[in-house]
Design an enzyme around this catalytic site. Sequence first.
Site, PDB file in Angstrom:
ATOM      1  CD  GLU A  40      -2.449  -1.589   2.522  1.00 26.26           C
ATOM      2  OE1 GLU A  40      -2.275  -0.851   3.506  1.00 26.26           O
ATOM      3  OE2 GLU A  40      -3.013  -2.695   2.587  1.00 26.26           O
ATOM      4  CD  GLU A  46      -3.641  -4.502   5.017  1.00 26.43           C
ATOM      5  OE1 GLU A  46      -4.839  -4.853   5.032  1.00 26.43           O
ATOM      6  OE2 GLU A  46      -3.276  -3.320   5.172  1.00 26.43           O
ATOM      7  CG  PHE A  82       1.950  -0.011  11.279  1.00 29.87           C
ATOM      8  CD1 PHE A  82       2.571   0.598  12.368  1.00 29.87           C
ATOM      9  CD2 PHE A  82       1.580   0.787  10.209  1.00 29.87           C
ATOM     10  CE1 PHE A  82       2.806   1.969  12.384  1.00 29.87           C
ATOM     11  CE2 PHE A  82       1.811   2.159  10.206  1.00 29.87           C
ATOM     12  CZ  PHE A  82       2.428   2.754  11.300  1.00 29.87           C
ATOM     13  CG  ASP A 106       0.572  -3.431  15.064  1.00 30.44           C
ATOM     14  OD1 ASP A 106       0.457  -3.456  16.285  1.00 30.44           O
ATOM     15  OD2 ASP A 106       1.558  -2.914  14.497  1.00 30.44           O
ATOM     16  CG  PHE A 107      -1.639  -3.367   9.284  1.00 29.63           C
ATOM     17  CD1 PHE A 107      -2.091  -2.856  10.496  1.00 29.63           C
ATOM     18  CD2 PHE A 107      -1.182  -2.459   8.333  1.00 29.63           C
ATOM     19  CE1 PHE A 107      -2.081  -1.485  10.758  1.00 29.63           C
ATOM     20  CE2 PHE A 107      -1.169  -1.090   8.584  1.00 29.63           C
ATOM     21  CZ  PHE A 107      -1.612  -0.614   9.800  1.00 29.63           C
ATOM     22  CG  HIS A 151      -0.989   1.544  14.029  1.00 26.07           C
ATOM     23  ND1 HIS A 151      -2.306   1.202  14.103  1.00 26.07           N
ATOM     24  CD2 HIS A 151      -0.796   1.951  12.745  1.00 26.07           C
ATOM     25  CE1 HIS A 151      -2.890   1.421  12.925  1.00 26.07           C
ATOM     26  NE2 HIS A 151      -1.997   1.868  12.092  1.00 26.07           N
TER      27      HIS A 151
END
Lengths: 322, 322, 343, 343
Positions: free
Chosen positions: D29, D70, D93, D95-96, D139
Amino acid sequence: MALDKEALLAVYRTMQTIRVFEDRVHVENTTGDIPGFVHLYAGEEAIATGVCCNLTDADAIGSTHRGHGHCIAKGCDVKAMMKELFGKKEGLCGGKGGSMHIADMERGMLGANAIVGGSPPLAIGAALSHKTRGTDGVAVSFSGDGASNQGTCFESLNMAVVLKLPCIFVFENNGFGEGTGADYHVGSGDIGGRAAAFGMPMTKVDGVDFFAVQEAAAEAIGRARRGEGPSAIEADVVRFYGHYEGDPQGYRKKGEGDEMRATRDCLKNFRDKTLGDGTLTATELDAIDAEIAQLIDEAVVEARAAEFPSVNDLLTDVYISY
Amino acid sequence: MALDKEALLAVYRTMQTIRVFEDRVHVENTTGDIPGFVHLYAGEEAIATGVCCNLTDADAIGSTHRGHGHCIAKGCDVKAMMKELFGKKEGLCGGKGGSMHIADMERGMLGANAIVGGSPPLAIGAALSHKTRGTDGVAVSFSGDGASNQGTCFESLNMAVVLKLPCIFVFENNGFGEGTGADYHVGSGDIGGRAAAFGMPMTKVDGVDFFAVQEAAAEAIGRARRGEGPSAIEADVVRFYGHYEGDPQGYRKKGEGDEMRATRDCLKNFRDKTLGDGTLTATELDAIDAEIAQLIDEAVVEARAAEFPSVNDLLTDVYISY
Amino acid sequence: MPKKSIRIALQEAVVLEMRRDPNVIVIGEDVAGGAGCSGDRGTYGGAMGVTKGLIEEFGDERVIDTPITESALVGMAAGAAATGLRPIAELMFVDFMGVCFDQVLNQAAKFRYMFGGKATTPLVVRTMMGAGFRAAAQHSQMLYNLFTAVPGVKCVIPSNAYDAKGLLIQAIRDDDVVIFFNHKAIYDFEDEVPDEAYTIPFGEANIVREGEDVTIVAFSRMVHTANDAAKSLEKDGISVELIDPRTSSPLDEESIIESVENTGRLVIVDEGTPRCGLAGDVAGMVAEKAFHALKAPIIQVTAPHTPVPFSPVLEDAYIPSAAKVEEAVRKVMTMSRDAVSAS
Amino acid sequence: MPKKSIRIALQEAVVLEMRRDPNVIVIGEDVAGGAGCSGDRGTYGGAMGVTKGLIEEFGDERVIDTPITESALVGMAAGAAATGLRPIAELMFVDFMGVCFDQVLNQAAKFRYMFGGKATTPLVVRTMMGAGFRAAAQHSQMLYNLFTAVPGVKCVIPSNAYDAKGLLIQAIRDDDVVIFFNHKAIYDFEDEVPDEAYTIPFGEANIVREGEDVTIVAFSRMVHTANDAAKSLEKDGISVELIDPRTSSPLDEESIIESVENTGRLVIVDEGTPRCGLAGDVAGMVAEKAFHALKAPIIQVTAPHTPVPFSPVLEDAYIPSAAKVEEAVRKVMTMSRDAVSAS
Ligand SMILES: Cc1ncc(C[n+]2csc(CCOP(=O)(O)OP(=O)(O)O)c2C)c(N)n1
Ligand SMILES: Cc1ncc(C[n+]2csc(CCOP(=O)(O)OP(=O)(O)O)c2C)c(N)n1
Ligand SMILES: [Mg+2]
Ligand SMILES: [Mg+2]
């Protein structure tokens, strides 16, 4: 169903509160005293307001990383919000959440969400909760154009239709997912059409026209309250600031945000309309402006003066019992 | 583009191989010698065959948990497949994968996939590979009606349109996701329509009509090869057996599978058509039947006789180097 | 007391709690089954039949079949939990957490903390784990370590029917996010299980057998494997104390430490893979908090650092066996405290 | 040699490899940014600007902006890797990973094993982790433990610019699945970094400083924290050996064991959460394989078992500090081998 004068004044108060809140956060942020990532909603006020003015505290909303506007429209305490942004103990989330996780369960605000596409499943959950408990409550899921491409979002659309959930999916199409244009990232170029293909009524509205949003929302929410299932709304709108505070916006034509503010301002539209047709007077609106200027001033002063959490708070609120 | 006689015989051979393979696995499975979960493709042969007869080894396919048919249609070695199902060392995956992970990268078969919705992202990856390397290769993603609700599937549809990937999304709608009907789980009742809303051409075909599938696939694949982007095909089809071997099928009208076999048999359709219009002769088809009966017999005998992997194989193939 | 399987024990827990509290609902794929089909409703009852027939008593508003769409179903359950219901979301196989991990990791588990204590999310995700069914790499994983790692989540790992019922009722009544892991290979294991409702508190280990020489901590199915090993070792005069923590989060550190302080030796048996797993977690905890009691290295008996293979030969070799546990115990028994000082 | 930041070192690695091999592509992205917008292309360059401007040299066929999706992007990269490309998928990140975990856990990581060695998946997922940016719970996570746990995945955790470049080039050339974790707080840390390409092999720790009294194993950003502690302890005559494993999978067990055999004391510093984390993993390994060398308990200095809080006061308390590391070291120093025997 036209809104009466009182309702219109309340609406204006909400939109103006969001605007002044965001413009002020933009300024305060430059001092470096607001920690973390901040995404401003300025320019999009008519959507949150046009939707949430049809809701009560019993109804729930799922929000996004750009959640201040949804919070305010859903009735969250503005001073507690400002304190949260500054990371203070008396913030809406005790300083543990910040801008990206601001929430108020008592107001049915299920939280800003820093995972793009994180909240649609939660919103349908709140809708399921209403359905199972047999209330006439509804849930609204707010998502951006970028979020509209996330699998969770599509899954939730389908689930809502399958279970006939009282859920309204609002797509705030501000033309960007971060630094990528919706013209590129939505393959079909048609967010609303995609949602409709999941089997629900869909309306497209001009997101800087409060009245258009409110009308579409009232209809969709009414359907949901009557047990007639989910609906979708796509609202085209503009983002005055960068994606986040500090965004150099190289991907955007210089001055585009300011140009938008000059030509596509939902607050100006609202004033023009209500003053033009004589429903409201400039005196009334100016009084609200003054009131809100003071409120936000106070909010900042109080937030700055407020205390940070104590280090002991680090370990609490993970579990209820453990 | 009509298929010539040779091609038609090859097609029949493929469909018949899948059928006999699956019918035989159904029988062998009752002996308890086939380990694990087995999902049979019997009834759906025309789809895998109608699509894959337009592909070469350079083209890739992403498959499902019901992958034997895709494998055979893509040219995998049938004996090695049978050995894999029995968990033998000379199996297509050395006995490490089994029915749910049967794969053959050399044939562009990227693997059966036991995660529903797991393979569409992989298929678009293979399509990207072709696009980036400038070949005219394509990738096909096979998904069931159940998988069509998975977020990964929707995301892949959008990505394929955005990047104009040479990818064909084939939805095998056999009416069930496990024990739940497509009439229930696809909210819109229209898998193909949903895919079309992502911005790609879509065709619906009768999945027990080989010729209809082949025609639609040839067109979609042609488009992809010419760099004109992705397409979708929804094929309505029937599942003769239960969801998995051993499925009591309480959710299904008794005898529904057998009834389907009597009325909606793609192989019978194929025979009727090609014999009826005189393109092929019964002698030719019967000869193929005999040949395949023997092939599958041998495959089972050899698979049963083959050796299991050695315990040392447990630790290999995790990494290339570590 | 009547003997019941884990399957029945789980069903009883769900039924009793659904009767007790109208906010308890079940959500998942084929938890009833048959929606939109030509046959019967409710005969599927989840991958293991735990919720079979429940739709007859509770209706499709409380036994909710969903499309195959785990992010939406687990997320929906989380959202419902945060707004008044007490959902039991059924995830057929824990391996499918891959497609809905965010809704646990970043959403449900973190609500309360992120929102400053103002959210309550009584969510149960009931799922199935483990090898032994020849179900291969994507349907046989343990993965409980990944959830034990997540602050905000509680992890329950029953090894027998009695515990399964009491722990599941506790999980449903619990106000936090609970992942309830059943090992697929022991659903038919039977035990004496009372008909009525009862709870077992989280974070209290079960001392399966008391012993003097070595402590074994084992999880889930491995409790049985370890017990087999212990019985065999007993014949050779090696006395094993076997601890079943029952929940990995919270973990009953105290019982483990107490036992190790007595035996001085620790073997951990975990069907999970070895890196950043439960075995290492317990070993690390003991190496910090009961180090002075240790007479020998802590041995971890785990699956290898590989995916789960399909072929029976390989899968059998993959799963930690009683023989391997015995071997580990014998090994730590050869080491004395003196050896430590001497080295 | 020129001083360069981690950011620049990473960019150089990507650019050099893209020039060397046309199959190397970048997917993510805003890895370029500006697609479908009114302004410039390529000015975003990923969340940290690592791929800024690359589109000018390599075009949008090799620097590929994707929608926010994602699962599709990581899965697409995996599929492309399995069919001839060498993609670097950028996940802003770590976290994603919640929303695309399946494509790593069950797909890319397992292809080779499930397919009997017949797949090659040279996939790199480059991502960002860690606290310190007031980016709060969704994040700021580390999560490298979750991937270290997954067989089939290699995990790279550079702590400085020199390593970042060499390890990233190695990752891109590596034929296995690699997750490359950059800590967000150290992108501007500078080091001497050669202009040309070079590789650093995986599984070889860097001995950051040699010492005699205590071994510290620290990961990523914590290498710097531990080094600060070590410097301060040196003044008091405590000599620390500081080990940066650089990759957590594979882990250079040998270097750690060797060091502990020399010092007899171990402190592990890990910004991750404490349960089933990297710290426990290393502690467990040492408690099994170097037990006899240990003179004192192994202390783990980690973040608490909580999500990452937002408020600076809380986040600062969350991140392990040099003071806490010092304290742990001083604590293990008070314990002697005799104390072990005596206890
Ligand atoms: C899963 C996930 N992916 C990526 C991001 C990084 N990110 C944060 S906001 C954003 C753009 C979202 O765009 P949109 O949904 O249109 O909302 P907008 O910012 O325009 O309001 C991105 C990519 C994220 N937070 N979560
Ligand atoms: C992510 C995931 N969820 C659930 C399952 C269990 N499961 C296996 S096959 C299947 C049904 C799939 O239905 P469909 O896609 O229509 O394929 P069909 O079986 O009809 O060929 C389900 C639910 C799974 N394997 N993976
Ligand atoms: Mg947007
Ligand atoms: Mg189906």
